[in-house]
Design a protein around this motif. Structure first.
Motif, mmCIF file in Angstrom:
data_model
loop_
_atom_site.group_PDB
_atom_site.id
_atom_site.type_symbol
_atom_site.label_atom_id
_atom_site.label_comp_id
_atom_site.label_asym_id
_atom_site.label_seq_id
_atom_site.Cartn_x
_atom_site.Cartn_y
_atom_site.Cartn_z
ATOM 1 N N VAL A 89 0.887 -1.238 0.021
ATOM 2 C CA VAL A 89 0.180 0.052 0.188
ATOM 3 C C VAL A 89 0.882 1.223 0.007
ATOM 4 C CG1 VAL A 89 -1.816 1.218 1.268
ATOM 5 C CG2 VAL A 89 -1.845 -1.270 1.331
ATOM 6 N N THR A 90 0.640 2.134 -0.734
ATOM 7 C CA THR A 90 1.128 3.561 -0.990
ATOM 8 C C THR A 90 0.052 4.581 -0.551
ATOM 9 O OG1 THR A 90 1.004 3.917 -3.177
ATOM 10 C CG2 THR A 90 3.057 2.639 -2.509
ATOM 11 N N TYR A 91 0.670 5.362 0.187
ATOM 12 C CA TYR A 91 -0.281 6.730 0.854
ATOM 13 C C TYR A 91 -0.263 7.851 0.305
ATOM 14 C CZ TYR A 91 -1.771 3.172 4.192
ATOM 15 O OH TYR A 91 -1.890 1.607 4.674
ATOM 16 N N GLN A 92 -0.961 8.827 0.308
ATOM 17 C CA GLN A 92 -0.580 10.077 -0.061
ATOM 18 C C GLN A 92 0.787 10.664 0.444
ATOM 19 O OE1 GLN A 92 -3.777 13.082 -0.438
ATOM 20 N NE2 GLN A 92 -5.321 11.317 -0.309
ATOM 21 N N GLY A 93 1.522 11.241 -0.255
ATOM 22 C CA GLY A 93 2.905 11.861 0.195
ATOM 23 C C GLY A 93 3.902 10.739 0.556
ATOM 24 N N GLY A 94 3.567 9.449 0.359
ATOM 25 C CA GLY A 94 4.448 8.385 0.571
ATOM 26 C C GLY A 94 4.225 7.781 1.808
ATOM 27 N N ALA A 95 4.016 8.827 3.076
ATOM 28 C CA ALA A 95 4.034 8.304 4.389
ATOM 29 C C ALA A 95 5.347 7.511 4.765
ATOM 30 C CB ALA A 95 2.844 7.151 4.444
ATOM 31 N N LEU A 96 6.347 8.169 4.568
ATOM 32 C CA LEU A 96 7.701 7.571 5.142
ATOM 33 C C LEU A 96 8.126 8.366 6.452
ATOM 34 C CD1 LEU A 96 9.719 8.613 1.686
ATOM 35 C CD2 LEU A 96 9.135 6.288 2.473
ATOM 36 N N PHE A 97 8.726 7.467 7.137
ATOM 37 C CA PHE A 97 9.109 7.853 8.528
ATOM 38 C C PHE A 97 10.274 8.763 8.470
ATOM 39 C CE2 PHE A 97 7.293 3.678 9.138
ATOM 40 C CZ PHE A 97 6.368 3.894 10.383
ATOM 41 N N LEU A 131 14.460 -0.250 -8.944
ATOM 42 C CA LEU A 131 12.926 -0.654 -9.573
ATOM 43 C C LEU A 131 12.301 0.541 -9.943
ATOM 44 C CD1 LEU A 131 11.205 -2.845 -10.969
ATOM 45 C CD2 LEU A 131 10.498 -3.058 -8.773
ATOM 46 N N VAL A 132 12.553 1.590 -8.875
ATOM 47 C CA VAL A 132 11.617 3.106 -8.787
ATOM 48 C C VAL A 132 12.544 4.133 -9.427
ATOM 49 C CG1 VAL A 132 9.646 1.993 -7.354
ATOM 50 C CG2 VAL A 132 11.664 3.222 -6.485
ATOM 51 N N ASP A 133 13.522 3.672 -9.714
ATOM 52 C CA ASP A 133 14.275 4.891 -10.389
ATOM 53 C C ASP A 133 14.938 5.616 -9.122
ATOM 54 O OD1 ASP A 133 13.969 4.115 -13.002
ATOM 55 O OD2 ASP A 133 12.212 5.166 -13.221
ATOM 56 N N LEU A 134 15.426 5.003 -7.979
ATOM 57 C CA LEU A 134 16.081 5.690 -7.057
ATOM 58 C C LEU A 134 17.295 5.399 -6.560
ATOM 59 C CD1 LEU A 134 12.995 6.657 -4.727
ATOM 60 C CD2 LEU A 134 14.081 8.337 -6.004
ATOM 61 N N ALA A 135 17.745 4.443 -7.505
ATOM 62 C CA ALA A 135 18.951 4.147 -7.171
ATOM 63 C C ALA A 135 20.094 5.084 -6.819
ATOM 64 C CB ALA A 135 19.747 3.159 -8.370
ATOM 65 N N GLY A 136 20.897 4.898 -5.476
ATOM 66 C CA GLY A 136 21.857 5.814 -5.205
ATOM 67 C C GLY A 136 21.222 6.756 -4.073
ATOM 68 N N PHE A 137 19.847 6.766 -4.104
ATOM 69 C CA PHE A 137 19.199 7.840 -2.981
ATOM 70 C C PHE A 137 18.836 7.056 -1.839
ATOM 71 C CE2 PHE A 137 18.692 9.567 -6.875
ATOM 72 C CZ PHE A 137 18.550 11.131 -6.692
ATOM 73 N N GLY A 138 19.517 5.814 -1.356
ATOM 74 C CA GLY A 138 19.038 5.082 -0.023
ATOM 75 C C GLY A 138 19.430 6.053 1.160
ATOM 76 N N ASP A 139 20.537 6.696 1.215
ATOM 77 C CA ASP A 139 21.066 7.323 2.300
ATOM 78 C C ASP A 139 20.332 8.992 2.365
ATOM 79 O OD1 ASP A 139 22.743 5.400 3.001
ATOM 80 O OD2 ASP A 139 24.506 6.274 1.864
ATOM 81 N N TYR A 140 19.513 9.134 1.599
ATOM 82 C CA TYR A 140 18.741 10.546 1.610
ATOM 83 C C TYR A 140 17.640 10.237 2.893
ATOM 84 C CZ TYR A 140 20.777 12.676 -2.403
ATOM 85 O OH TYR A 140 21.409 13.315 -3.601
ATOM 86 N N MET A 141 17.347 11.339 3.233
ATOM 87 C CA MET A 141 16.219 11.402 4.138
ATOM 88 C C MET A 141 14.928 11.986 3.548
ATOM 89 S SD MET A 141 17.759 10.474 7.143
ATOM 90 C CE MET A 141 16.245 10.893 8.324
ATOM 91 N N SER A 146 12.141 15.242 -3.529
ATOM 92 C CA SER A 146 11.073 16.019 -3.936
ATOM 93 C C SER A 146 9.656 15.098 -3.765
ATOM 94 C CB SER A 146 11.261 16.023 -5.572
ATOM 95 O OG SER A 146 11.313 14.935 -6.197
ATOM 96 N N GLY A 147 8.555 15.807 -4.161
ATOM 97 C CA GLY A 147 7.040 14.902 -3.837
ATOM 98 C C GLY A 147 7.119 13.704 -4.485
ATOM 99 N N GLY A 148 7.596 13.694 -5.969
ATOM 100 C CA GLY A 148 7.419 12.544 -6.820
ATOM 101 C C GLY A 148 8.611 11.568 -6.158
ATOM 102 N N MET A 149 9.717 12.004 -5.873
ATOM 103 C CA MET A 149 10.777 10.879 -5.291
ATOM 104 C C MET A 149 9.954 10.182 -3.854
ATOM 105 S SD MET A 149 14.058 13.076 -5.903
ATOM 106 C CE MET A 149 15.121 12.051 -5.239
ATOM 107 N N ALA A 173 -1.465 13.215 -6.519
ATOM 108 C CA ALA A 173 -1.770 14.397 -5.801
ATOM 109 C C ALA A 173 -0.692 15.084 -5.402
ATOM 110 C CB ALA A 173 -2.468 13.934 -4.586
ATOM 111 N N GLY A 174 -0.715 16.402 -5.901
ATOM 112 C CA GLY A 174 0.436 17.292 -5.634
ATOM 113 C C GLY A 174 1.615 17.270 -6.404
ATOM 114 N N LEU A 175 1.435 16.554 -7.565
ATOM 115 C CA LEU A 175 2.641 16.161 -8.589
ATOM 116 C C LEU A 175 2.421 17.131 -9.758
ATOM 117 C CD1 LEU A 175 3.390 12.339 -8.549
ATOM 118 C CD2 LEU A 175 4.313 13.931 -7.086
#
Length: 261
Positions: A89-97, A131-141, A146-149, A173-175
């Motif tokens: 499940v993915t929620y609006q905004g990604g709902a990341l910690f 797979l979601v085109d975020l290779a190399g971004f694992g250490d980012y907070m 960005s919203g799309g990322m 939403a918001g993109l």
């Protein structure tokens, strides 16, 4: 629904609501395996409420919901958790910690539900981010994305356990239009590459006509489904004027506005 593909989700005589108020009643529909299925309707018609019932977060007032043949309504707590592990499940905004890196967010389901070693988890996280085109971004907070990322990072987490069933609540939403189109292409790629079944709650008609094999449209006034079928066909031939108006942007007000979705 294409009967040859079988049903991944079956909703039977479902009535849902909250605080003693009925939002939707006597809903019946199926989602076929490998289908991109969109839930539409005006604000306050119950789109997100319906989604939360399908994924087991709310108890319905009446009716049943089958996920890959198993009732998520009648299941005991242990069985329900097993059913919920089958989908992402993915929620609006990604709902990341916010206090965890992107990689740590994606690793959470793997740490909780598998016995993979730290090395295996790290490899899986890297695979999902690629797979979601975020290779190399694992250490980012999350705040650095960005919203799309952030939405794609949320999707990577939803894919961690390799589910064949994915749910999205307002993914666009918001993109901006370009980022939204990129997300649409990603969803279609997941369907085509992995045979995923995808359910999307959205109000973005451009996305609907790009990705949806089939839609249902909910109506606030009748508390029911007023359309079920391929979006272009419903836009052009539905006998319901309200449905045609909604899908051509000519009468969004007719579909109901305001209130809780």
């Amino acid at each position: 629904m294409d009967k040859k593909r079988g049903a991944e989700i079956e909703v039977k005589n479902l009535t849902v609501g909250y605080s003693g108020k009925i939002v939707l009643e006597n809903l019946n529909f199926q989602v076929a395996t490998g289908e991109i299925f969109c839930i539409l309707g005006g604000s306050g018609c119950g789109k997100s409420t319906l989604l939360k019932h399908i994924i087991g977060l709310y108890e319905p007032i009446a009716g049943d919901i089958l996920i890959q043949g198993d009732s998520i309504v009648q299941a005991d707590e242990q069985h329900r958790r097993e059913i919920m592990r089958r989908f992402g499940v993915t929620y609006q905004g990604g709902a990341l910690f916010s206090s965890m890196s992107v990689a740590e967010n994606v690793a959470l389901p793997l740490e909780e539900y598998t016995r993979l070693t730290p090395k295996e988890i790290a490899a899986t996280v890297e695979e999902k981010l690629r797979l979601v085109d975020l290779a190399g971004f694992g250490d980012y907070m999350p705040a650095e994305l960005s919203g799309g990322m952030a939405k794609r990072a949320g999707l990577a987490r939803a894919l961690a356990l390799n589910p064949k069933l994915l749910f999205f609540d307002e993914p666009s939403a918001g993109l901006d239009p370009i980022t939204s189109a990129e997300l649409d292409r990603l969803l279609m790629r997941l369907r085509d590459r992995f045979g995923a079944t995808i359910v999307v709650v959205t109000h973005e008609l451009d996305s609907v006509f790009t990705i949806a094999d089939r839609i249902i449209m909910l109506d606030k006034q009748t508390k029911s489904i007023v359309a079920n079928g391929p979006p272009a066909l419903l836009r052009d031939t539905s006998p319901n004027e309200k449905v045609r108006a909604f899908l051509t942007r000519d009468g969004l007000k007719a579909a109901g506005t305001g209130g809780r979705a």
